[in-house]
Design an enzyme around this catalytic site. Structure first.
Site: not given
Lengths: 260, 260
Positions: B6-7, B69, B148, B180-182
């Site tokens: 992932d990023s 990602c 984040e 989006c994985t966030h």
């Protein structure tokens, strides 16, 4: 020519101030958009990137460097000065000088990215000059993404600013340093929030350009090295529509970004 | 072992789902925190980074890759499949399959980063399976920085979500893909905003783990290659306190991040 680097396009506020104050000198800009932002990264990573960026500018013929990114300046300026044999200017020292000469109450606020505020550099530099001053710092990590989104006047940005600035409003500060080159784009909102007649904002982009101007007036050797060649050039390590838009917002005209 | 990249740390929602569903397999994670985020960068840059990350995982012994990602998956999955001779899973196809089988009205919403939404991949993949469905997409670029920052329940995050989700609320969608994985970290807020009994959220982290599980049940060859060796490992290209905090929030326990 004058080399300027930043983590992205925010440092173009510095390029623009240099262009305005020193139109007779050529400048070359490097924005590290492929690895932006710096402010949320570690000191080691920011240092490595700052060395890369300086080398890029020197290889392209820069004879003086401006670190137009507060995060990079706060962490890597001393190391770059030791490593490279050219004058290295940065956005922090001139802003500190201006803040110290501006404040009447001795209460100075500083806002910046997390990396800049964590480094404690404004605090240290102000206290070196005026140990009796009180410095109140606040990291504002979401302001850079908000500016890069172009949300310069949105309700959400105002609300987040209110949250970040609330602790500073409690203190009796009369001077607030905009410790990130993205923040001049939010100057009006910040000024409004802090009180138009109460607080003097210090814009590090303008201060570093003024410092360079004074330095060039005093130093013929550097002035001769920097004399104008051809047009100013703006290099970036990645190119996106959002970056193009922010660059045009800063300059108020079309800017050609060259990807390298 | 199973390699996941992932990023940054958002993809750990995928690692966690894989850990939960497939505890008998070893996994190795790579989060490219030194160059995060990807979603605001160009397709060329995202492709280059995705190749780097896959090579890192293969060199460490991964026998299958999960692109955790969405930005990387939307842009680089096909190229990675051509370039590398291992099974490559990604977060998009399983979420598309689930969305198509879930919707009743045929009106599907998708939220993601700017890179993911611009790539139009959800639209294309859903229409391949069900050309009559209507897809409504919305890029939500500020959600990753908000997550984040750990602003998972703040008033500001709620306000920004309201703004992003407003156009989707106008449409008669019954299914919303968290592209989006966030975003699983904002699941409750999003569910609340969209209406608890009206909208089914598709969490791509869970869907890709379920797909891998099914694949492993059906494919003995891969299953044997992946059998458990030692502990799971979490590599990152930069390490910060914010990343450590987000990782712990995702796993609900302490996670050792190893910087490479």
């Amino acid at each position: 020519m004058i080399g300027i680097f930043d983590s992205g396009v925010g440092g173009m506020t510095v390029a623009r101030a240099v262009e305005t104050l020193l139109p007779e000198f050529q400048l070359i800009y490097y924005g590290d958009l492929a690895r932006t932002p710096y402010g949320s990264k570690s000191p080691e990573t920011i240092t490595g990137y700052s060395i890369d960026n300086t080398e890029f500018l020197l290889n392209r013929g820069a004879k003086a460097i401006i670190i137009a990114c507060n995060s990079a300046a706060s962490i890597a300026a001393e190391l770059l000065r030791q490593k490279f044999d050219v004058p290295i200017f940065e956005v922090i020292t001139p802003a500190v000088d201006r803040a110290v000469s501006t404040t009447v109450s001795g209460n100075i606020g500083v806002i910046g990215t997390r990396a800049t505020i964590r480094s404690n550099i404004y605090d240290e530099k102000i206290k070196q000059k005026a140990p009796q001053f009180r410095i109140y710092s606040q990291s504002c990590p979401l302001l850079v993404p908000l500016v890069e989104e172009g949300w310069l006047d949105s309700r959400e940005t105002k609300m987040i600013l209110r949250k970040y600035l609330a602790p500073l409003k409690q203190k009796n500060i009369d001077t607030l340093v905009l410790g990130c080159t993205h923040y001049p784009l939010l100057k009006d909102l910040i000024q409004h929030r802090m009180g138009r007649n109460k607080i003097r904002l210090i814009d590090s982009s303008i201060e570093v350009a003024l410092t360079l101007k004074t330095h060039l007036e005093e130093t013929a050797a550097l002035r001769n090295l920097l004399s104008r060649g051809s047009d100013n050039r703006y290099f970036v390590s990645d190119i996106t529509q959002a970056a193009i838009n922010t660059a045009e917002k800063i300059f108020g005209r079309h800017i050609v970004l060259e990807k390298v």
